[in-house]
Write an enzyme that holds these catalytic residues in place. Structure first.
Site, PDB file in Angstrom:
ATOM      1  N   LYS A  67      51.708  36.251  66.750  1.00 10.30           N
ATOM      2  CA  LYS A  67      51.069  37.336  67.507  1.00 10.30           C
ATOM      3  C   LYS A  67      49.633  37.029  67.923  1.00 10.30           C
ATOM      4  O   LYS A  67      49.170  37.541  68.934  1.00 10.30           O
ATOM      5  CB  LYS A  67      51.106  38.646  66.697  1.00 10.30           C
ATOM      6  CG  LYS A  67      52.504  39.273  66.623  1.00 10.30           C
ATOM      7  CD  LYS A  67      52.474  40.637  65.945  1.00 10.30           C
ATOM      8  CE  LYS A  67      53.879  41.179  65.748  1.00 10.30           C
ATOM      9  NZ  LYS A  67      53.886  42.543  65.191  1.00 10.30           N
ATOM     10  N   ALA A 132      48.492  44.655  61.343  1.00  9.17           N
ATOM     11  CA  ALA A 132      49.251  45.873  61.650  1.00  9.17           C
ATOM     12  C   ALA A 132      48.325  47.089  61.694  1.00  9.17           C
ATOM     13  O   ALA A 132      48.448  47.942  62.577  1.00  9.17           O
ATOM     14  CB  ALA A 132      50.361  46.080  60.630  1.00  9.17           C
TER      15      ALA A 132
HETATM   16  P1  NDP Z   1      48.286  41.181  57.106  1.00 12.00           P
HETATM   17  O1  NDP Z   1      48.572  40.019  56.239  1.00 12.00           O
HETATM   18  O2  NDP Z   1      47.546  41.002  58.377  1.00 12.00           O
HETATM   19  O3  NDP Z   1      47.453  42.275  56.257  1.00 12.00           O
HETATM   20  C1  NDP Z   1      47.855  42.614  54.976  1.00 12.00           C
HETATM   21  C2  NDP Z   1      47.096  43.857  54.512  1.00 12.00           C
HETATM   22  O4  NDP Z   1      47.684  44.300  53.291  1.00 12.00           O
HETATM   23  C3  NDP Z   1      45.621  43.617  54.218  1.00 12.00           C
HETATM   24  O5  NDP Z   1      44.914  44.797  54.506  1.00 12.00           O
HETATM   25  C4  NDP Z   1      45.636  43.313  52.715  1.00 12.00           C
HETATM   26  O6  NDP Z   1      44.417  43.606  52.073  1.00 12.00           O
HETATM   27  C5  NDP Z   1      46.691  44.274  52.264  1.00 12.00           C
HETATM   28  N1  NDP Z   1      47.370  43.897  51.005  1.00 12.00           N
HETATM   29  C6  NDP Z   1      48.141  42.805  50.786  1.00 12.00           C
HETATM   30  N2  NDP Z   1      48.645  42.819  49.544  1.00 12.00           N
HETATM   31  C7  NDP Z   1      48.174  43.942  48.943  1.00 12.00           C
HETATM   32  C8  NDP Z   1      48.330  44.506  47.646  1.00 12.00           C
HETATM   33  N3  NDP Z   1      49.087  43.922  46.725  1.00 12.00           N
HETATM   34  N4  NDP Z   1      47.709  45.685  47.390  1.00 12.00           N
HETATM   35  C9  NDP Z   1      46.952  46.285  48.316  1.00 12.00           C
HETATM   36  N5  NDP Z   1      46.748  45.783  49.556  1.00 12.00           N
HETATM   37  C10 NDP Z   1      47.357  44.630  49.873  1.00 12.00           C
HETATM   38  O7  NDP Z   1      49.703  41.869  57.339  1.00 12.00           O
HETATM   39  P2  NDP Z   1      50.146  42.767  58.583  1.00 12.00           P
HETATM   40  O8  NDP Z   1      49.063  43.725  58.853  1.00 12.00           O
HETATM   41  O9  NDP Z   1      50.616  41.909  59.684  1.00 12.00           O
HETATM   42  O10 NDP Z   1      51.456  43.521  58.034  1.00 12.00           O
HETATM   43  C11 NDP Z   1      51.408  44.614  57.115  1.00 12.00           C
HETATM   44  C12 NDP Z   1      52.775  45.260  56.967  1.00 12.00           C
HETATM   45  O11 NDP Z   1      53.172  45.950  58.157  1.00 12.00           O
HETATM   46  C13 NDP Z   1      53.904  44.288  56.655  1.00 12.00           C
HETATM   47  O12 NDP Z   1      54.642  44.817  55.573  1.00 12.00           O
HETATM   48  C14 NDP Z   1      54.740  44.266  57.922  1.00 12.00           C
HETATM   49  O13 NDP Z   1      56.086  44.030  57.621  1.00 12.00           O
HETATM   50  C15 NDP Z   1      54.527  45.661  58.470  1.00 12.00           C
HETATM   51  N6  NDP Z   1      54.740  45.784  59.930  1.00 12.00           N
HETATM   52  C16 NDP Z   1      55.743  46.619  60.393  1.00 12.00           C
HETATM   53  C17 NDP Z   1      55.982  46.783  61.746  1.00 12.00           C
HETATM   54  C18 NDP Z   1      57.100  47.688  62.221  1.00 12.00           C
HETATM   55  O14 NDP Z   1      57.463  47.651  63.405  1.00 12.00           O
HETATM   56  N7  NDP Z   1      57.660  48.512  61.392  1.00 12.00           N
HETATM   57  C19 NDP Z   1      55.162  46.067  62.756  1.00 12.00           C
HETATM   58  C20 NDP Z   1      54.119  45.245  62.168  1.00 12.00           C
HETATM   59  C21 NDP Z   1      53.951  45.111  60.816  1.00 12.00           C
HETATM   60  P3  NDP Z   1      43.206  42.519  52.027  1.00 12.00           P
HETATM   61  O15 NDP Z   1      42.473  42.652  53.317  1.00 12.00           O
HETATM   62  O16 NDP Z   1      42.386  42.959  50.851  1.00 12.00           O
HETATM   63  O17 NDP Z   1      43.831  41.174  51.830  1.00 12.00           O
END
Ligand code: NDP
Length: 274
Positions: A67, A132
């Site tokens: 993306k 996301a």
């Molecule tokens: P990124 O890797 O860009 O971001 C991950 C985020 O989750 C960060 O804010 C990170 O925090 C946080 N995080 C990760 N692990 C933990 C944890 N154990 N506890 C608390 N916070 C945590 O991922 P994306 O933003 O791309 O994706 C996020 C979710 O959205 C995924 O599950 C994806 O499948 C879903 N999604 C669904 C879509 C749909 O159409 N339904 C479309 C796009 C995404 P930190 O900054 O501290 O690392």
């Protein structure tokens, strides 16, 4: 004559539901098109896109992990793609490749149309500040919430999002904090962290949920996520990310074809097949 062709690029891509969704949209709207999934090599996304264009492709969706790269293959970005810093929809036009992002509009359409929940005047809590989360901030602000609090494990990342979008929300509407510092009850709580992928729960206070709260996890699956279970145990209405998936596809279909399909029947069909 040749049918217009579209595809979704990802790696991995085998489990993508997009071909089924777009086939259902095409049948429903009477549009003649083909939509396939394409595995792009990790170091070969540009070549894959150029190849599909050369074959006569009209557009493509882009999923993990391409993306961000998709911003660079486009000659122009829509405002919502610029705001998201990511592209999930490519439109091959006479003027070149237009990069768009329909994820945020899809989430908002799911909340407003499928869940029947207005965003205007509401208190919204967004958990996460990754790709996301960033993609949904502008579409949420366009619906004029009373408050948008972005909470993240790494607070600085949430603060950077607030900096980017503060001017768009109006004074004091958008703010950031860590999970432990969230205060009060919210009308809409969106889990945009990837914690659900590892069956983890962002450590948020249970008091964010009330009987009128809509709790939405962007993740989806056969079973409710740990976040949905936690929210339901504290009285909230819950929703997973399947509706968002179908709505972002409907938005992309509209970009390409000029007609926006109904999503309810397609969502029910996908749900039954999970
Ligand atoms: P990124 O890797 O860009 O971001 C991950 C985020 O989750 C960060 O804010 C990170 O925090 C946080 N995080 C990760 N692990 C933990 C944890 N154990 N506890 C608390 N916070 C945590 O991922 P994306 O933003 O791309 O994706 C996020 C979710 O959205 C995924 O599950 C994806 O499948 C879903 N999604 C669904 C879509 C749909 O159409 N339904 C479309 C796009 C995404 P930190 O900054 O501290 O690392």
């Amino acid at each position: 004559d040749q049918m217009d062709r579209y595809c979704v690029f990802g790696n991995p891509i085998a489990h993508s539901k997009s071909p089924d969704i777009h086939a259902a949209f095409a049948a429903q709207t009477g549009q003649q098109l083909l939509y396939e999934k394409r595995l792009a090599p990790l170091d070969g996304f540009f070549t894959a896109v150029r190849g599909f264009m050369a074959e006569g492709g009209k557009g493509a969706n882009v999923t993990v992990p391409f993306k961000l790269e998709a911003c660079k293959v486009a000659q122009a970005l829509t405002m919502r793609a610029q705001a998201a810093g990511a592209v999930n929809t490519l439109h091959f036009t006479a003027d070149g490749i237009i990069g768009d992002n329909t994820d945020g509009a899809g989430l908002v359409a799911d909340i407003v149309d499928n869940a029947g929940t207005a965003i205007a005047g509401k208190r919204v809590l967004l958990l996460g500040a990754g790709g996301a989360a960033r993609g949904v901030v502008l579409p949420i602000l366009e619906h004029c919430p009373a408050k948008l609090l972005i909470a993240n494990r790494t607070v600085a990342t949430a603060e950077a999002l607030v900096q980017q979008f503060a001017a768009l929300g109006g004074a004091g509407v958008v703010s950031a904090c860590g999970f432990a510092d969230i205060e009060g009850e919210f009308d809409i709580v969106i889990n945009a962290t990837s914690a659900s992928l590892s069956a983890e729960l962002p450590p948020i206070p249970a008091g964010v949920f009330g009987p009128a709260t809509l709790a939405l996890d962007m993740m989806y699956g056969k079973e409710p996520t740990v976040f949905m279970q936690f929210a339901a145990a504290h009285g909230a209405r819950t929703r997973d990310g399947l509706g968002m998936l179908v709505q972002q596809a409907a938005e992309a279909f509209a970009v390409w074809r000029g007609v926006r399909p109904d999503t309810a029947a397609v969502l029910a069909q996908l749900r039954a097949a999970l």
